[in-house]
Design an enzyme around this catalytic site. Structure first.
Site, PDB file in Angstrom:
ATOM      1  N   HIS A 101       4.320  10.464   7.764  1.00  0.00           N
ATOM      2  CA  HIS A 101       4.468   9.416   6.762  1.00  0.00           C
ATOM      3  C   HIS A 101       4.598   8.048   7.421  1.00  0.00           C
ATOM      4  O   HIS A 101       5.593   7.766   8.092  1.00  0.00           O
ATOM      5  CB  HIS A 101       5.715   9.724   5.932  1.00  0.00           C
ATOM      6  CG  HIS A 101       5.966   8.779   4.820  1.00  0.00           C
ATOM      7  ND1 HIS A 101       7.158   8.120   4.663  1.00  0.00           N
ATOM      8  CD2 HIS A 101       5.177   8.395   3.781  1.00  0.00           C
ATOM      9  CE1 HIS A 101       7.116   7.365   3.578  1.00  0.00           C
ATOM     10  NE2 HIS A 101       5.925   7.510   3.029  1.00  0.00           N
ATOM     11  N   HIS A 108       2.991  -1.179   4.188  1.00  0.00           N
ATOM     12  CA  HIS A 108       3.433  -0.525   2.963  1.00  0.00           C
ATOM     13  C   HIS A 108       3.909  -1.483   1.883  1.00  0.00           C
ATOM     14  O   HIS A 108       3.381  -1.499   0.774  1.00  0.00           O
ATOM     15  CB  HIS A 108       4.555   0.471   3.253  1.00  0.00           C
ATOM     16  CG  HIS A 108       5.094   1.112   2.022  1.00  0.00           C
ATOM     17  ND1 HIS A 108       6.219   0.635   1.373  1.00  0.00           N
ATOM     18  CD2 HIS A 108       4.646   2.161   1.285  1.00  0.00           C
ATOM     19  CE1 HIS A 108       6.442   1.355   0.297  1.00  0.00           C
ATOM     20  NE2 HIS A 108       5.510   2.295   0.216  1.00  0.00           N
TER      21      HIS A 108
END
Length: 281
Positions: free
Chosen positions: A35, A77
């Site tokens: 991730h 992100h």
């Protein structure tokens, strides 16, 4: 493993090959999906995190695709830059700190590592192509289209498709074998990418448990249903598989939760700590 058909983009001299074929983690359990790279031990979405995931033998690195004001696709992100960079110090008084309001030349000057630990001071923001160059022969890429609302209707999914097509190498064979993975929280973005690059498996992320009606609708066009692990149980995994889709769960960091997801038969586990799965035994 069924995950091999969606495992991602792996590159040697920008030649795309299958990650599952070389990774031992895929032989005896779900694919290990790092991730934002190995973000438990290095600053997320940086070279340090990507390289750590490769060293730890993750099957796939998951990243987040955004666009700069001058059109460069970057790996970041958050919708804004404050949490993980020194943008306010370097560019004080800017009206907006959204990624999309900065040029690539400006973003390159930011420190994206010190917030995590001073050992990573100076780690820069990197581009999509930077990630691809770092993956080597054995690690795949799962690219998430940013859900930040200001990208809506701006063609980000289509640009991602165009960027992937532009990578030199044996792309046609990679597409034929289904080696690219793309996902999104936004149905419209997932469908726009699919329309632009229909041969690439597409997944829909969801923080909630999808209903039966939603699963039936998704089964008409999606390849993956990728829910939060906390809403995932045996019935959901079995139903997703019955409908011919795959299921990758996120973000699973505790060993007990990893074991539960593995035992449910999920296709992939998205985790901040890929070494917990790849280095077992």
């Amino acid at each position: 493993m069924r995950i091999a058909r969606i495992a991602g983009l792996v590159v040697t001299s920008l030649l795309i090959v299958s990650p599952a074929a070389a990774s031992p983690a895929s032989d005896d359990g779900p694919a290990v999906i790092a991730h934002r790279g190995s973000s438990g031990i290095a600053p997320e979405n940086t070279t340090a995190a990507v390289r750590a995931a490769v060293r730890q033998r993750a099957d796939v690195v998951e990243i987040d695709v955004q666009r700069t004001s001058d059109g460069r696709l970057v790996n970041f992100h958050d919708c804004t830059l404050e949490r993980t960079t020194d943008v306010e110090e370097r560019f004080p008084g800017r009206a907006s700190y959204r990624v999309s309001d900065f040029t690539w030349a400006e973003l390159r000057t930011l420190d994206a590592g010190s917030w995590f630990d001073e050992r990573f001071a100076g780690e820069p923001i990197i581009t999509l192509r930077d990630v691809i160059r770092q993956l080597g022969r054995t690690t795949g890429l799962l690219a998430e289209i940013s859900p930040c609302g200001h990208y809506a209707g701006t063609g980000l999914p289509e640009q991602l498709a165009a960027e992937l097509r532009s990578i030199p190498g044996d792309v046609d064979d990679a597409l034929e074998d289904g080696r690219l993975g793309v996902q999104s929280f936004v149905v419209a973005d997932a469908q726009a990418f699919q329309a632009a690059m229909p041969d690439v498996p597409i997944g829909l992320l969801d923080a909630e448990r999808p209903t039966e009606a939603e699963l039936l609708e998704l089964s008409t066009w999606a390849d993956q249903v990728n829910p939060q692990f906390t809403v995932t149980d045996q019935a959901l995994v079995d139903r997703v598989h019955e409908l011919g889709m795959e299921i990758n769960v996120w973000t699973v960091d505790e060993p007990g939760a990893m074991r539960r997801m593995r035992d449910l038969g999920v296709d992939g586990i998205i985790t901040d700590f890929p070494q917990s799965l790849t280095l077992r035994g």
